[in-house]
Design a protein around this motif. Structure first.
Motif, PDB file in Angstrom:
ATOM      1  N   LEU A   2       0.849  -1.180  -0.201  1.00 16.75           N
ATOM      2  CA  LEU A   2       0.092  -0.107   0.393  1.00 16.75           C
ATOM      3  C   LEU A   2       0.798   1.129  -0.210  1.00 16.75           C
ATOM      4  O   LEU A   2       0.645   2.180  -0.480  1.00 16.75           O
ATOM      5  N   ASP A   3       2.247   1.503   1.164  1.00 14.57           N
ATOM      6  CA  ASP A   3       2.791   2.552   0.694  1.00 14.57           C
ATOM      7  C   ASP A   3       3.363   2.303  -0.680  1.00 14.57           C
ATOM      8  O   ASP A   3       3.890   3.088  -1.169  1.00 14.57           O
ATOM      9  N   LEU A   4       3.585   1.227  -1.190  1.00 12.81           N
ATOM     10  CA  LEU A   4       4.555   1.910  -2.932  1.00 12.81           C
ATOM     11  C   LEU A   4       3.192   2.363  -3.438  1.00 12.81           C
ATOM     12  O   LEU A   4       3.773   3.210  -4.496  1.00 12.81           O
ATOM     13  N   ILE A   5       2.261   1.414  -3.166  1.00  9.49           N
ATOM     14  CA  ILE A   5       1.355   2.404  -4.524  1.00  9.49           C
ATOM     15  C   ILE A   5       1.202   3.715  -3.674  1.00  9.49           C
ATOM     16  O   ILE A   5       0.765   4.420  -5.153  1.00  9.49           O
ATOM     17  N   LYS A   6       0.802   3.903  -2.777  1.00 10.38           N
ATOM     18  CA  LYS A   6       0.576   5.582  -2.323  1.00 10.38           C
ATOM     19  C   LYS A   6       1.639   6.202  -3.149  1.00 10.38           C
ATOM     20  O   LYS A   6       1.747   7.755  -4.148  1.00 10.38           O
ATOM     21  N   ALA A   7       2.841   5.740  -3.356  1.00  9.43           N
ATOM     22  CA  ALA A   7       4.214   6.743  -3.363  1.00  9.43           C
ATOM     23  C   ALA A   7       3.976   6.423  -4.992  1.00  9.43           C
ATOM     24  O   ALA A   7       5.069   6.677  -5.618  1.00  9.43           O
ATOM     25  N   ARG A   8       3.110   5.696  -5.982  1.00  8.40           N
ATOM     26  CA  ARG A   8       3.013   6.073  -7.405  1.00  8.40           C
ATOM     27  C   ARG A   8       4.443   4.847  -8.141  1.00  8.40           C
ATOM     28  O   ARG A   8       5.085   5.000  -9.112  1.00  8.40           O
ATOM     29  N   LYS A   9       4.574   3.691  -7.191  1.00 14.45           N
ATOM     30  CA  LYS A   9       5.387   2.542  -7.635  1.00 14.45           C
ATOM     31  C   LYS A   9       5.080   1.108  -8.192  1.00 14.45           C
ATOM     32  O   LYS A   9       5.195   0.006  -6.989  1.00 14.45           O
ATOM     33  N   TYR A  10       4.161   1.360  -8.723  1.00 14.94           N
ATOM     34  CA  TYR A  10       3.743   0.854  -9.056  1.00 14.94           C
ATOM     35  C   TYR A  10       4.157  -1.077  -9.423  1.00 14.94           C
ATOM     36  O   TYR A  10       3.450  -1.748  -8.915  1.00 14.94           O
ATOM     37  N   LYS A  11       5.013  -0.923 -10.260  1.00 14.55           N
ATOM     38  CA  LYS A  11       5.902  -2.035  -9.968  1.00 14.55           C
ATOM     39  C   LYS A  11       6.789  -2.870  -9.093  1.00 14.55           C
ATOM     40  O   LYS A  11       6.304  -4.058  -8.745  1.00 14.55           O
ATOM     41  N   GLN A  12       7.025  -2.012  -8.178  1.00 14.02           N
ATOM     42  CA  GLN A  12       7.561  -2.912  -6.429  1.00 14.02           C
ATOM     43  C   GLN A  12       6.660  -3.465  -5.949  1.00 14.02           C
ATOM     44  O   GLN A  12       6.684  -4.171  -5.013  1.00 14.02           O
ATOM     45  N   ALA A  13       5.606  -2.182  -6.316  1.00 13.54           N
ATOM     46  CA  ALA A  13       3.898  -2.640  -5.697  1.00 13.54           C
ATOM     47  C   ALA A  13       3.759  -3.848  -6.026  1.00 13.54           C
ATOM     48  O   ALA A  13       3.240  -5.391  -5.300  1.00 13.54           O
ATOM     49  N   LYS A  14       3.922  -4.364  -7.368  1.00 10.26           N
ATOM     50  CA  LYS A  14       2.951  -5.453  -7.578  1.00 10.26           C
ATOM     51  C   LYS A  14       3.951  -6.532  -6.770  1.00 10.26           C
ATOM     52  O   LYS A  14       3.446  -7.992  -7.217  1.00 10.26           O
ATOM     53  N   LYS A  15       5.257  -6.840  -7.146  1.00  9.22           N
ATOM     54  CA  LYS A  15       5.972  -7.526  -6.614  1.00  9.22           C
ATOM     55  C   LYS A  15       5.292  -7.645  -5.149  1.00  9.22           C
ATOM     56  O   LYS A  15       5.999  -9.425  -4.783  1.00  9.22           O
TER      57      LYS A  15
END
Length: 293
Positions: A180-193
């Motif tokens: 969720l933190d990665l999604i908020k930071a718009r780091k979608y690729k890392q969030a997917k992993k």
């Protein structure tokens, strides 16, 4: 004869001796006038007469005292007899009281002895009962100690299991929160992993529907609309009762619009309006349908 009567007689004897002694002194007085008149001169006769008169007065006084003493003696005898009677009566009454009290004390002693024997008998029975009770209690204590030992062992195991569960839950939350933190930071690729790692580690976790939905969001924001549609479909098919289903359907319809497949989009959006007419997702779906039509 009682001690009181003896004392009274002694007092009477002393009184008679005193009276007799005074009487001896009084008797010669009657013979003095003739003797003195014959032998003494004239001037001495006058003096003797005065003494005689004085002695006569004293004699009458002594006679009166003698009569008074006789009366006192009679009274004293009477009082002595009455006092003796009263003393004897008092002593007898006291003896009767003491005898009655002794009888009461003996009766009380007999009663107490009976109670003591009964208590000793009951004490023996209680002692025997207490012995059996003590043995039973000791047996129960042994059983309880064994149960406590087993409970302690079970508690240790439960504690370890609870710690492991908390650790696992902490791991779940850590991965999910990281995503969720990665999604908020718009780091979608890392969030997917991170989301895929969470799903692989916890295939039956409580947040699994949310994980698939956010995985679809990552694909949608990366403009991977087809992949997003598939991830949203997993939420709809696998978890039909989840509160994320209306969101997944809405985002699936929007993904079809992005792909230019308005027919599929209209079908999905209409389902939202029909199935969840009062929801926020239904209002958004209506607006999208108006635009498409």
């Amino acid at each position: 004869m009682t001690s009181s009567e003896t004392l009274g007689n002694k007092r009477i004897q002393k009184t008679f001796l005193a009276v007799a002694f005074r009487t001896v002194r009084i008797i010669p007085v009657f013979a003095l006038p003739a003797l003195l008149v014959c032998c003494a001169p004239a001037d001495q006769v006058n003096m003797m007469e005065r003494k005689i008169n004085s002695l006569s007065v004293e004699n009458r006084s002594l006679v009166n005292q003698l009569n008074a003493l006789k009366l006192d003696i009679a009274t004293l005898k009477k009082e002595t007899r009455e006092e003796g009677k009263q003393s004897i009566s008092s002593i007898r009454s006291r003896q009767a009281e003491l005898a009655s009290r002794m009888d009461e004390i003996q009766a009380e002693l007999l009663r107490l002895n009976g109670l003591i024997e009964q208590i000793n008998y009951e004490r023996g029975r209680e002692k025997e009962t207490a012995l059996h009770s003590s043995q039973a209690i000791q047996s129960e204590i042994k059983k309880l100690r064994e149960e406590v030992r087993l409970l302690q062992a079970s508690t240790k195991v439960s504690r370890k299991v609870e710690q492991a569960r908390k650790k696992a839950a902490s791991g779940k939350l850590d991965l999910y929160q990281q995503a969720l933190d990665l999604i908020k930071a718009r780091k979608y690729k890392q969030a997917k992993k991170v989301l895929r790692a969470y799903i692989d580690r916890h295939p039956s976790g409580d947040r699994l529907p949310n994980a698939y939905f956010w995985l679809g969001e990552c694909e949608y924001n990366l403009k991977h609309y087809e992949e997003a549609i598939l991830e949203y479909l997993k939420v709809i098919d696998k978890f039909p009762k989840s509160n994320k289903v209306p969101d997944a359907m809405l985002k699936q319809g929007l993904a079809f619009i992005k792909l230019g497949d308005n027919v599929s989009a209209e079908i999905i959006l209409q389902k939202i309006v029909d199935k969840y007419p009062k929801s926020f997702q239904a209002r958004v779906a209506k607006k999208q349908l108006e635009r498409l039509r």
